[in-house]
Scaffold this motif. Sequence first.
Motif, short mmCIF file in Angstrom:
data_model
loop_
_atom_site.label_atom_id
_atom_site.label_comp_id
_atom_site.label_asym_id
_atom_site.label_seq_id
_atom_site.Cartn_x
_atom_site.Cartn_y
_atom_site.Cartn_z
N THR A 57 0.83 -1.20 0.00
CA THR A 57 0.00 0.00 0.00
C THR A 57 0.86 1.25 0.00
N HIS A 58 0.23 2.36 -0.28
CA HIS A 58 0.90 3.66 -0.21
C HIS A 58 0.41 4.38 1.05
N CYS A 59 1.32 5.05 1.72
CA CYS A 59 0.99 5.82 2.92
C CYS A 59 1.47 7.25 2.71
N GLY A 60 0.64 8.19 3.09
CA GLY A 60 1.05 9.57 2.88
C GLY A 60 0.32 10.55 3.77
N TYR A 61 0.93 11.72 3.86
CA TYR A 61 0.38 12.83 4.65
C TYR A 61 0.80 14.12 3.97
N SER A 62 -0.08 15.08 3.97
CA SER A 62 0.31 16.42 3.53
C SER A 62 -0.58 17.44 4.23
N ASP A 63 -0.04 18.62 4.40
CA ASP A 63 -0.82 19.71 4.97
C ASP A 63 -0.35 21.02 4.34
N GLU A 64 -1.06 22.06 4.61
CA GLU A 64 -0.69 23.38 4.10
C GLU A 64 -0.41 24.36 5.23
N ILE A 65 -0.25 23.82 6.44
CA ILE A 65 -0.07 24.70 7.60
C ILE A 65 1.28 24.58 8.28
N SER A 66 2.02 23.47 8.03
CA SER A 66 3.32 23.30 8.68
C SER A 66 4.28 24.37 8.19
N GLU A 67 5.14 24.77 9.09
CA GLU A 67 6.13 25.78 8.72
C GLU A 67 7.42 25.07 8.33
N SER A 68 8.56 25.48 8.83
CA SER A 68 9.82 24.90 8.38
C SER A 68 10.17 23.57 9.04
N LYS A 69 9.48 23.20 10.11
CA LYS A 69 9.74 21.95 10.83
C LYS A 69 8.67 20.91 10.46
N LEU A 70 9.10 19.66 10.26
CA LEU A 70 8.14 18.59 9.96
C LEU A 70 7.19 18.41 11.13
N PRO A 71 5.92 18.18 10.85
CA PRO A 71 4.94 18.02 11.93
C PRO A 71 4.95 16.61 12.51
N ASN A 72 4.45 16.49 13.73
CA ASN A 72 4.14 15.17 14.27
C ASN A 72 2.84 14.74 13.61
N VAL A 73 2.80 13.51 13.09
CA VAL A 73 1.60 13.00 12.42
C VAL A 73 1.00 11.94 13.32
N GLN A 74 -0.24 12.16 13.75
CA GLN A 74 -0.95 11.18 14.57
C GLN A 74 -1.30 9.98 13.71
N GLN A 75 -1.78 8.89 14.32
CA GLN A 75 -2.10 7.68 13.56
C GLN A 75 -2.96 8.02 12.35
N THR A 76 -2.47 7.62 11.19
CA THR A 76 -3.11 7.92 9.92
C THR A 76 -3.23 6.63 9.12
N LEU A 77 -4.36 6.44 8.45
CA LEU A 77 -4.55 5.25 7.63
C LEU A 77 -3.79 5.39 6.32
N CYS A 78 -3.30 4.27 5.82
CA CYS A 78 -2.71 4.21 4.49
C CYS A 78 -3.84 3.95 3.49
N ASP A 79 -3.50 3.83 2.20
CA ASP A 79 -4.53 3.54 1.20
C ASP A 79 -5.25 2.24 1.53
N ASP A 80 -4.52 1.24 2.05
CA ASP A 80 -5.14 0.02 2.57
C ASP A 80 -5.37 0.26 4.06
N PRO A 81 -6.61 0.33 4.51
CA PRO A 81 -6.89 0.66 5.91
C PRO A 81 -6.39 -0.37 6.93
N ALA A 82 -5.86 -1.50 6.47
CA ALA A 82 -5.28 -2.47 7.40
C ALA A 82 -3.92 -1.97 7.92
N VAL A 83 -3.41 -0.90 7.31
CA VAL A 83 -2.12 -0.33 7.72
C VAL A 83 -2.34 1.11 8.19
N ARG A 84 -1.81 1.41 9.36
CA ARG A 84 -1.85 2.79 9.86
C ARG A 84 -0.46 3.13 10.39
N TRP A 85 -0.18 4.40 10.48
CA TRP A 85 1.17 4.83 10.85
C TRP A 85 1.15 6.17 11.55
#
Length: 145
Positions: A57-85
Motif C-alpha cells: 500500500t501507499h501511505c502519505g500525509y500532507s498539509d498546508e499549515i506546517s512551517e519549516s519543521k516537519l509536523p508530528n503525524v498522529q495515527q493515519t490510515l494508508c490507502d489500505d486501511p489495514a495499515v496505519r502509521w
Amino acid sequence: MKYFAVLTTLLLGATATPVRQRQTTQAKISGFSASTNTNGDGATIGYNFEIAGLVSTHCGYSDEISESKLPNVQQTLCDDPAVRWQFRQDPSLPGTQGRYRIVVIYTPTSGAGAAGFHEWAASDFPLDTDETVYQGASDFIVDMA
C-alpha cells in the motif's frame, strides 16, 4: 500420592516446554520522502509499505499549515486501511536533537497483526533556512512483531 505424581509430571512437562518468541516479519518501506515546502506553507510525507504476500500500500500525509519543521503525524490510515502509521520527532535531551521515528501498524481482518518502527538521527532531517528535507535512504526494512 497419585495426585502428587501427576502434578509433578505436569509441572516438569510445562517447564521443559520451550517458550516461543513472537515471530518477526520484515516489512519493506520504499520511496520514503519527507519535506516541508519552501516559504513554510506545508509539509509532505510519503512512502510505499509492503509485507510480501500480505499487503502492499501507499501511505502519505500532507498539509498546508506546517512551517519549516516537519509536523508530528498522529495515527493515519494508508490507502489500505489495514495499515496505519504515525511520525514524530522525539523530545530532545539537553545538548542534542531528538530522533525522528515512524511507527507502522498492520492489522489484517484476521486480527493477528504486527507493529514496528524505524528511527533516524535528526541529522537526516536538516533544517535549511526555511525548509526541512529528508536526506537519508529512501528504502529500508522495518521488523514487525
